[in-house]
Design a protein around this motif. Structure first.
Motif, short mmCIF file in Angstrom:
data_model
loop_
_atom_site.label_atom_id
_atom_site.label_comp_id
_atom_site.label_asym_id
_atom_site.label_seq_id
_atom_site.Cartn_x
_atom_site.Cartn_y
_atom_site.Cartn_z
N ASN A 135 -13.63 -23.45 -1.35
CA ASN A 135 -13.32 -24.43 -1.16
C ASN A 135 -12.72 -24.41 0.84
O ASN A 135 -11.82 -25.83 1.48
N TYR A 136 -13.59 -23.67 2.20
CA TYR A 136 -12.77 -23.00 2.78
C TYR A 136 -13.12 -24.29 3.98
O TYR A 136 -12.39 -24.86 4.20
N ASN A 137 -14.21 -25.21 4.56
CA ASN A 137 -14.38 -25.79 4.88
C ASN A 137 -13.29 -26.55 4.44
O ASN A 137 -13.22 -28.21 5.98
N ASN A 138 -13.35 -27.38 3.64
CA ASN A 138 -11.80 -28.69 3.49
C ASN A 138 -10.50 -27.93 3.68
O ASN A 138 -9.72 -28.77 3.07
N ILE A 139 -10.37 -26.76 3.87
CA ILE A 139 -9.13 -26.09 3.98
C ILE A 139 -8.89 -25.98 5.24
O ILE A 139 -7.82 -26.44 5.83
N ALA A 140 -9.68 -25.34 6.33
CA ALA A 140 -10.12 -25.17 7.47
C ALA A 140 -10.76 -26.24 8.09
O ALA A 140 -11.13 -27.04 7.60
N SER A 141 -10.46 -26.19 10.20
CA SER A 141 -11.18 -27.09 10.62
C SER A 141 -11.38 -26.29 11.21
O SER A 141 -10.70 -25.89 12.36
N GLY A 142 -12.07 -26.96 12.90
CA GLY A 142 -12.29 -27.22 14.05
C GLY A 142 -13.58 -27.33 14.19
O GLY A 142 -14.73 -27.19 13.38
N THR A 143 -14.13 -27.89 15.60
CA THR A 143 -15.66 -27.97 15.72
C THR A 143 -16.70 -26.70 15.81
O THR A 143 -17.65 -26.63 15.40
N THR A 144 -16.14 -25.81 16.49
CA THR A 144 -16.72 -24.20 17.01
C THR A 144 -15.87 -23.73 16.00
O THR A 144 -17.28 -23.07 15.12
N PHE A 145 -15.05 -23.26 15.28
CA PHE A 145 -15.15 -21.96 14.21
C PHE A 145 -13.88 -23.15 13.05
O PHE A 145 -12.75 -23.46 13.65
N ALA A 146 -14.03 -22.89 12.24
CA ALA A 146 -13.29 -23.24 11.29
C ALA A 146 -12.08 -22.50 10.61
O ALA A 146 -12.37 -21.44 10.91
N GLU A 147 -10.93 -23.05 11.43
CA GLU A 147 -9.78 -22.02 11.40
C GLU A 147 -8.71 -22.78 10.47
O GLU A 147 -8.75 -24.04 10.45
N LEU A 148 -8.09 -21.71 9.96
CA LEU A 148 -6.96 -22.25 9.10
C LEU A 148 -5.86 -22.59 10.18
O LEU A 148 -5.71 -21.95 10.93
#
Length: 400
Positions: free
Chosen positions: A327-340
């Motif tokens: 479920n990483y993409n629903n926890i992390a955020s960011g346009t370039t890199f999905a970051e926690l």
């Protein structure tokens, strides 16, 4: 021994950077796959990314299509200069790569496997690091890579060297596969005892992570505060490697005085706390397992302070790993890199079973980890053998 530059090896000058593709150019339904730095391993195509553009964009931007056997060279960490062969022979997709990956297509008098092995030798990787630029985001230019010289024996000798290294690599891969099986066994144990960490089929009581653990990062350390020796300073790269069970050699440090000041102001991680890179889709979470002094980069490394009376660190690590995998993409955020982000991590829901059950899980994991450690020792021996052969190949000593 004859030496030639990488540029001289290229087939009709085919040594160029990948394509500059912006977010607006991408198309999830496209049939041209955009490879990323994450796809380039040390001698291994990792096949991790899932970004695409369409054929119209490919033609408009005049993109370079990658072909089977092309050598892909990463111009950014980690490590800088690592290379792999593009292995896909036929596909319904076309393939291109991002601008920070160089594409080398060698001529018919050169064995591409041999060149790839040489590029991944310790000597060449060290040279790539020495030639890179950038204070925070290091990279090496293609023009500098083009001037790198490699030993070039006759084609038949190249093939013999590549064949020897292929056999040595098989030993490494067998050890890696065994380690992966132990990792899978541990994750299966979690699912068996607690169920899917996203869907919670066993109906465990849940709690927000921030309600049971401290979640944060460090105080900021500026680039001009780093020194050549002192207390080790870890970035996301080093923490991720520790989370994978790898050893590291610190390259960045802060002074003892600075460390004591930061320690007094914010505190430092204790044994049993969790540290993770902010970009962590693969769950490279480190349970701090010793009391050696170190500090770490704010923002890029997240810190979970664990109270052993209410939460077992090993249990929590595998819970978070499972959640990130699914479920990483629903926890992390960011346009370039999905970051926690700290706020999102605090709000993250985790199972809250009795501490005795958590501890039982941890005990079983430790038994598996003991076997995994033996496999890691075997891997280290096969890595040492492989690197020794690689160095001999680079010096022209492997095949007479």
């Amino acid at each position: 021994m004859k030496y030639v530059t990488l540029k001289e090896l290229s087939n009709e000058g085919m040594f160029k950077d990948g394509d500059w593709i912006e977010s607006k150019d991408q198309d999830k339904e496209g049939n041209v796959r955009l490879l990323q730095l994450a796809d380039i391993g040390v001698g291994e195509f990792l096949d991790k990314s899932s970004k695409f553009i369409n054929n119209d964009t490919f033609e408009t931007l005049k993109c370079t299509e990658i072909k089977n056997g092309d050598i892909l060279i990463a111009r950014m960490p980690d490590p800088i200069g690592r290379a792999c062969l593009f292995p896909i022979e036929s596909s319904d997709l076309r393939y291109i790569t991002a601008v920070d990956v160089a594409i080398l297509r060698v001529n018919n008098n050169v064995d591409n496997r041999y060149v790839c092995y040489i590029l991944n030798s310790p000597s060449m990787l060290s040279e790539s690091l020495r030639q890179c630029t950038g204070a925070t985001r290091k990279r090496i230019s293609r023009s500098k890579l083009a001037q790198f010289q490699i030993p070039l024996p006759p084609l038949e000798t190249q093939k013999k060297i590549a064949a020897i290294l292929d056999e040595a690599d098989k030993l490494r891969q067998l050890d890696k596969q065994l380690i992966e099986k132990y990792d899978a066994l541990t994750q299966s144990l979690f699912l068996d005892m607690f169920g899917d960490p996203v869907t919670n089929p066993k109906g465990w009581d849940t709690i927000n992570l921030g309600s049971v653990c401290g979640v944060g990062s460090s105080r900021r350390v500026f680039v001009d505060e780093l020194v050549e020796d002192g207390i080790p300073f870890y970035r996301g790269t080093e923490v991720g490697k520790l989370g994978e069970g790898k050893s590291i050699i610190p390259t960045l440090f802060i002074t003892r005085y600075h460390y004591e000041s930061l320690k007094a102001e914010r505190g430092i991680p204790k044994q049993g706390d969790l540290l993770m890179p902010s970009i962590c889709p693969d769950g490279r979470i480190w349970v701090v397992d010793n009391d050696k002094e170190f500090y770490f980069k704010d923002g890029r490394v997240l810190w979970v302070e664990v109270d052993s009376k209410t939460m077992n660190s090993i249990y929590l690590r595998y819970h978070l790993k499972g959640s990130f995998f699914a479920n990483y993409n629903n926890i992390a955020s960011g346009t370039t890199f999905a970051e926690l982000k700290i706020v999102a991590l605090k709000k993250m829901t985790v199972f809250y079973p009795d501490i005795k059950l958590q501890n039982q899980f941890a005990e079983r994991v430790q038994a598996i980890e003991a076997q995994k450690e033996l496999a890691q020792q075997s891997l280290q021996k096969s890595e040492d053998l492989f690197n020794s052969l690689l160095q001999k190949a680079f010096k022209g000593e492997l095949v007479k």
